[in-house]
Design an enzyme around this catalytic site. Structure first.
Site, PDB file in Angstrom:
ATOM      1  N   CYS A   1      27.271 161.711  20.993  1.00  0.00           N
ATOM      2  CA  CYS A   1      27.231 162.820  20.332  1.00  0.00           C
ATOM      3  C   CYS A   1      28.295 163.516  20.760  1.00  0.00           C
ATOM      4  O   CYS A   1      29.309 162.779  21.658  1.00  0.00           O
ATOM      5  CB  CYS A   1      26.081 163.727  20.471  1.00  0.00           C
ATOM      6  SG  CYS A   1      25.416 164.210  22.137  1.00  0.00           S
TER       7      CYS A   1
ATOM      8  N   ASN B   1      27.500 164.544  24.941  1.00  0.00           N
ATOM      9  CA  ASN B   1      26.631 163.697  25.591  1.00  0.00           C
ATOM     10  C   ASN B   1      25.667 164.346  26.831  1.00  0.00           C
ATOM     11  O   ASN B   1      25.241 163.715  27.655  1.00  0.00           O
ATOM     12  CB  ASN B   1      27.529 162.716  26.617  1.00  0.00           C
ATOM     13  CG  ASN B   1      26.818 161.512  26.954  1.00  0.00           C
ATOM     14  OD1 ASN B   1      27.051 160.851  27.968  1.00  0.00           O
ATOM     15  ND2 ASN B   1      25.520 161.031  26.427  1.00  0.00           N
TER      16      ASN B   1
ATOM     17  N   ASP C   1      23.332 169.779  16.003  1.00  0.00           N
ATOM     18  CA  ASP C   1      23.544 169.892  17.486  1.00  0.00           C
ATOM     19  C   ASP C   1      22.632 171.215  17.901  1.00  0.00           C
ATOM     20  O   ASP C   1      22.922 172.258  17.293  1.00  0.00           O
ATOM     21  CB  ASP C   1      25.196 170.344  17.578  1.00  0.00           C
ATOM     22  CG  ASP C   1      25.655 170.534  18.959  1.00  0.00           C
ATOM     23  OD1 ASP C   1      24.865 170.767  19.854  1.00  0.00           O
ATOM     24  OD2 ASP C   1      26.874 170.678  18.977  1.00  0.00           O
TER      25      ASP C   1
ATOM     26  N   CYS D   1      23.092 166.658  25.261  1.00  0.00           N
ATOM     27  CA  CYS D   1      21.943 167.074  24.313  1.00  0.00           C
ATOM     28  C   CYS D   1      21.306 165.923  23.562  1.00  0.00           C
ATOM     29  O   CYS D   1      20.242 165.683  23.756  1.00  0.00           O
ATOM     30  CB  CYS D   1      22.312 168.408  23.412  1.00  0.00           C
ATOM     31  SG  CYS D   1      22.832 169.698  24.326  1.00  0.00           S
ATOM     32  N   ARG D   2      21.936 165.538  22.507  1.00  0.00           N
ATOM     33  CA  ARG D   2      21.272 164.827  21.424  1.00  0.00           C
ATOM     34  C   ARG D   2      21.468 163.242  21.952  1.00  0.00           C
ATOM     35  O   ARG D   2      20.512 162.736  21.643  1.00  0.00           O
ATOM     36  CB  ARG D   2      22.189 164.874  20.027  1.00  0.00           C
ATOM     37  CG  ARG D   2      21.801 166.206  19.509  1.00  0.00           C
ATOM     38  CD  ARG D   2      22.686 166.458  18.161  1.00  0.00           C
ATOM     39  NE  ARG D   2      24.006 166.624  18.797  1.00  0.00           N
ATOM     40  CZ  ARG D   2      25.235 166.723  17.894  1.00  0.00           C
ATOM     41  NH1 ARG D   2      24.964 166.500  16.634  1.00  0.00           N
ATOM     42  NH2 ARG D   2      26.181 167.044  18.413  1.00  0.00           N
ATOM     43  N   SER D   3      22.776 162.988  22.232  1.00  0.00           N
ATOM     44  CA  SER D   3      22.684 161.316  22.752  1.00  0.00           C
ATOM     45  C   SER D   3      21.922 161.124  24.025  1.00  0.00           C
ATOM     46  O   SER D   3      21.355 159.808  23.927  1.00  0.00           O
ATOM     47  CB  SER D   3      24.298 160.959  22.577  1.00  0.00           C
ATOM     48  OG  SER D   3      24.948 161.625  23.544  1.00  0.00           O
TER      49      SER D   3
END
Ligand code: 4NP
Length: 158
Positions: A9, A12, A125, A14-16
């Site tokens: 993401c 690196n 995001d 939050c999402r990934s």
């Protein structure tokens, strides 16, 4: 041969990391931990060395997912080491496509293209959103998508 997955993401944090933790859990529950390795990284370098955002950590904790990694930025080597590199949104995908060295090994895939409705396939995001609802939403999307990807991969449909 062990297959390797890299979750990407923008930051690196939050999402990934959530996608990484969910994919590790999905693989473990399928009894396939010896056959897959999972990591995550960022498009940008702003948060290198940092732990995930507190809201990502609390979302993972709430769902019983341990997480220890720190943020790192994707390198050109990653495109030849990993078999599958997943982006979370269209911007990640175009960044990945423009950074991939010619002829590199990794398949570049958008995670939400597995198992999610077309209208829900972008993992948005949540960093600039207030509160943690966006993190929970990302987690729920990752659970569905990781399961669908693994089923396709095991069935050799990729
Ligand atoms: P992520 O969220 O890509 O899901 O980790 C972001 C985290 C930080 C930033 C952007 C997105 N940032 O610009 O610092």
């Amino acid at each position: 041969m062990v297959k390797q997955i890299l979750m990407i993401c923008l930051g690196n944090i939050c999402r990934s990391p959530i996608a990484e933790a969910v994919m590790v859990d999905t693989i473990s529950k399928a009894g396939l931990s010896n056959e897959w390795k999972v990591d995550s990284a960022a498009i940008g370098g702003w948060h290198v060395g940092n732990s995930p955002d507190q809201r990502a950590l609390s979302t993972m904790k709430k769902h019983g997912l341990p997480y220890k990694n720190k943020a790192r930025q994707i390198t050109s080597k990653d495109f030849n080491e990993f078999d599958y590199i997943f982006g979370m949104d269209d911007e990640n995908m175009s960044d990945l496509e423009s950074r991939a060295p010619a002829g590199s090994k990794a398949k570049l895939l958008m995670l939400g293209n597995f198992g999610l409705e077309k209208s829900d396939r972008i993992i948005e995001d949540p960093y600039y959103q207030r509160g943690d609802a966006g993190f929970e939403k990302a987690y729920q999307q990752c659970v569905i998508a990781c399961d669908a990807f693994l089923k396709d991969a095991v069935a050799n449909k990729l």
